[in-house]
Design a protein around this motif. Sequence first.
Motif, mmCIF file in Angstrom:
data_model
loop_
_atom_site.group_PDB
_atom_site.id
_atom_site.type_symbol
_atom_site.label_atom_id
_atom_site.label_comp_id
_atom_site.label_asym_id
_atom_site.label_seq_id
_atom_site.Cartn_x
_atom_site.Cartn_y
_atom_site.Cartn_z
ATOM 1 N N GLN A 73 95.609 27.080 19.136
ATOM 2 C CA GLN A 73 96.132 27.726 17.930
ATOM 3 C C GLN A 73 97.642 27.523 17.825
ATOM 4 O OE1 GLN A 73 94.810 31.774 18.338
ATOM 5 N NE2 GLN A 73 92.811 31.357 17.417
ATOM 6 N N LYS A 74 98.307 27.653 18.962
ATOM 7 C CA LYS A 74 99.762 27.483 18.991
ATOM 8 C C LYS A 74 100.128 26.035 18.630
ATOM 9 C CE LYS A 74 103.670 27.926 22.121
ATOM 10 N NZ LYS A 74 104.070 28.195 23.514
ATOM 11 N N GLN A 75 99.395 25.065 19.176
ATOM 12 C CA GLN A 75 99.681 23.649 18.919
ATOM 13 C C GLN A 75 99.468 23.288 17.456
ATOM 14 O OE1 GLN A 75 97.183 21.523 21.654
ATOM 15 N NE2 GLN A 75 98.745 21.468 23.251
ATOM 16 N N HIS A 76 98.524 23.966 16.817
ATOM 17 C CA HIS A 76 98.194 23.639 15.432
ATOM 18 C C HIS A 76 98.839 24.598 14.443
ATOM 19 C CE1 HIS A 76 95.001 21.571 17.749
ATOM 20 N NE2 HIS A 76 95.206 20.634 16.849
ATOM 21 N N GLY A 77 99.804 25.406 14.925
ATOM 22 C CA GLY A 77 100.544 26.282 14.024
ATOM 23 C C GLY A 77 99.731 27.422 13.473
ATOM 24 N N GLN A 78 98.646 27.786 14.162
ATOM 25 C CA GLN A 78 97.800 28.852 13.661
ATOM 26 C C GLN A 78 98.037 30.160 14.405
ATOM 27 O OE1 GLN A 78 93.852 27.329 14.102
ATOM 28 N NE2 GLN A 78 94.140 25.733 12.593
ATOM 29 N N GLY A 79 99.096 30.203 15.182
ATOM 30 C CA GLY A 79 99.403 31.407 15.936
ATOM 31 C C GLY A 79 99.705 32.562 15.003
ATOM 32 N N GLY A 80 99.558 33.750 15.488
ATOM 33 C CA GLY A 80 99.792 34.928 14.669
ATOM 34 C C GLY A 80 101.269 35.091 14.350
ATOM 35 N N GLN A 81 101.665 34.762 13.090
ATOM 36 C CA GLN A 81 103.057 34.913 12.681
ATOM 37 C C GLN A 81 103.201 36.218 11.915
ATOM 38 O OE1 GLN A 81 102.491 31.397 10.771
ATOM 39 N NE2 GLN A 81 103.076 30.093 12.470
ATOM 40 N N ALA A 82 104.223 37.006 12.287
ATOM 41 C CA ALA A 82 104.403 38.299 11.656
ATOM 42 C C ALA A 82 105.181 38.199 10.380
ATOM 43 C CB ALA A 82 105.118 39.242 12.623
ATOM 44 N N SER A 117 80.907 36.937 39.555
ATOM 45 C CA SER A 117 81.688 37.815 38.691
ATOM 46 C C SER A 117 83.142 37.352 38.608
ATOM 47 C CB SER A 117 81.609 39.248 39.214
ATOM 48 O OG SER A 117 82.435 40.095 38.472
ATOM 49 N N LEU A 118 83.717 36.991 39.749
ATOM 50 C CA LEU A 118 85.098 36.499 39.760
ATOM 51 C C LEU A 118 85.234 35.192 38.979
ATOM 52 C CD1 LEU A 118 85.975 37.240 43.495
ATOM 53 C CD2 LEU A 118 87.014 38.333 41.488
ATOM 54 N N VAL A 119 84.304 34.269 39.211
ATOM 55 C CA VAL A 119 84.360 32.977 38.517
ATOM 56 C C VAL A 119 84.195 33.189 37.010
ATOM 57 C CG1 VAL A 119 83.258 30.719 38.233
ATOM 58 C CG2 VAL A 119 83.581 31.662 40.527
ATOM 59 N N THR A 120 83.331 34.110 36.620
ATOM 60 C CA THR A 120 83.132 34.403 35.194
ATOM 61 C C THR A 120 84.420 34.925 34.574
ATOM 62 O OG1 THR A 120 80.784 34.857 35.521
ATOM 63 C CG2 THR A 120 81.800 35.765 33.532
ATOM 64 N N GLU A 121 85.123 35.811 35.287
ATOM 65 C CA GLU A 121 86.410 36.312 34.777
ATOM 66 C C GLU A 121 87.426 35.184 34.631
ATOM 67 O OE1 GLU A 121 88.124 39.929 36.400
ATOM 68 O OE2 GLU A 121 86.123 40.474 37.159
ATOM 69 N N PHE A 122 87.515 34.322 35.650
ATOM 70 C CA PHE A 122 88.417 33.171 35.562
ATOM 71 C C PHE A 122 88.059 32.288 34.371
ATOM 72 C CE2 PHE A 122 89.260 33.610 40.280
ATOM 73 C CZ PHE A 122 90.612 33.847 40.158
ATOM 74 N N ARG A 123 86.771 31.989 34.239
ATOM 75 C CA ARG A 123 86.306 31.119 33.154
ATOM 76 C C ARG A 123 86.634 31.708 31.787
ATOM 77 N NH1 ARG A 123 80.772 30.731 31.459
ATOM 78 N NH2 ARG A 123 81.097 32.956 31.161
ATOM 79 N N ASP A 124 86.339 32.997 31.604
ATOM 80 C CA ASP A 124 86.581 33.635 30.311
ATOM 81 C C ASP A 124 88.067 33.683 29.978
ATOM 82 O OD1 ASP A 124 83.845 33.924 30.152
ATOM 83 O OD2 ASP A 124 83.855 36.093 30.571
ATOM 84 N N THR A 125 88.889 33.968 30.973
ATOM 85 C CA THR A 125 90.336 33.989 30.765
ATOM 86 C C THR A 125 90.845 32.593 30.431
ATOM 87 O OG1 THR A 125 90.569 35.844 32.292
ATOM 88 C CG2 THR A 125 92.555 34.559 31.838
ATOM 89 N N TRP A 126 90.328 31.594 31.152
ATOM 90 C CA TRP A 126 90.750 30.207 30.918
ATOM 91 C C TRP A 126 90.353 29.762 29.509
ATOM 92 C CZ3 TRP A 126 94.182 27.563 33.436
ATOM 93 C CH2 TRP A 126 94.312 26.197 33.172
ATOM 94 N N LYS A 127 89.134 30.136 29.102
ATOM 95 C CA LYS A 127 88.655 29.768 27.767
ATOM 96 C C LYS A 127 89.551 30.376 26.691
ATOM 97 C CE LYS A 127 84.194 30.082 27.200
ATOM 98 N NZ LYS A 127 82.830 30.570 26.885
ATOM 99 N N GLU A 128 89.943 31.625 26.881
ATOM 100 C CA GLU A 128 90.827 32.276 25.923
ATOM 101 C C GLU A 128 92.192 31.598 25.889
ATOM 102 O OE1 GLU A 128 92.651 36.700 25.116
ATOM 103 O OE2 GLU A 128 90.654 36.527 25.992
ATOM 104 N N ALA A 129 92.701 31.199 27.055
ATOM 105 C CA ALA A 129 93.989 30.508 27.116
ATOM 106 C C ALA A 129 93.926 29.180 26.364
ATOM 107 C CB ALA A 129 94.391 30.276 28.572
ATOM 108 N N ILE A 130 92.814 28.472 26.486
ATOM 109 C CA ILE A 130 92.649 27.203 25.766
ATOM 110 C C ILE A 130 92.693 27.442 24.259
ATOM 111 C CG2 ILE A 130 91.005 25.354 25.212
ATOM 112 C CD1 ILE A 130 90.139 25.426 28.168
ATOM 113 N N VAL A 131 91.983 28.459 23.810
ATOM 114 C CA VAL A 131 91.942 28.772 22.377
ATOM 115 C C VAL A 131 93.344 29.134 21.881
ATOM 116 C CG1 VAL A 131 91.092 30.450 20.684
ATOM 117 C CG2 VAL A 131 89.512 29.455 22.339
ATOM 118 N N LEU A 132 94.039 29.983 22.621
ATOM 119 C CA LEU A 132 95.396 30.372 22.213
ATOM 120 C C LEU A 132 96.342 29.185 22.193
ATOM 121 C CD1 LEU A 132 95.751 33.766 24.130
ATOM 122 C CD2 LEU A 132 95.438 33.425 21.661
ATOM 123 N N ASN A 133 96.226 28.301 23.187
ATOM 124 C CA ASN A 133 97.067 27.115 23.237
ATOM 125 C C ASN A 133 96.798 26.195 22.051
ATOM 126 O OD1 ASN A 133 99.023 25.395 24.514
ATOM 127 N ND2 ASN A 133 97.313 24.079 25.116
#
Length: 133
Positions: A124-133, A106-122
């Motif tokens: 998006q940020k690198q490719h200028g697709q971040g949420g701009q208001a 359960s702990l490893v799954t939480e780490f993995r899911d959080t890490w996966k989300e961080a990769i996606v956000l990073n």
Amino acid sequence: MAISNPYQSYQQNSVNTASAGDLTLMLYNGCLKFLHLAKNAIKENDIPTRNTNIQKSQNIIKELMVTLNMDIPISQNLMSLYDYMNRQLMKANIENDVTIIEEVESLVTEFRDTWKEAIVLNRQKQHGQGGQA
């Protein structure tokens, strides 16, 4: 030495060309795979397979510990959690206990899911697709 199996070749290329973030994600996924195999081994009363897969999971956790940048404040917390998971896996191996493995899983799954989300956000940020208001 040439790899004759195309799947092995693909796996090797995946590791060789992966980013640091992707490698960490692979470690989490590998750990989950070995934890799953260890749980199945306990259910089948296969002690050698249980032991092997718990040790593989522990090796991955130790690798995650070694790669922490201790200059970053959160790394202290991660180190404590990784150490806890490692000790719990030792206990699970000694006691042949699926519930302890499930807690670590359960702990490893939480780490993995959080890490996966961080990769996606990073990415998006690198490719200028971040949420701009």
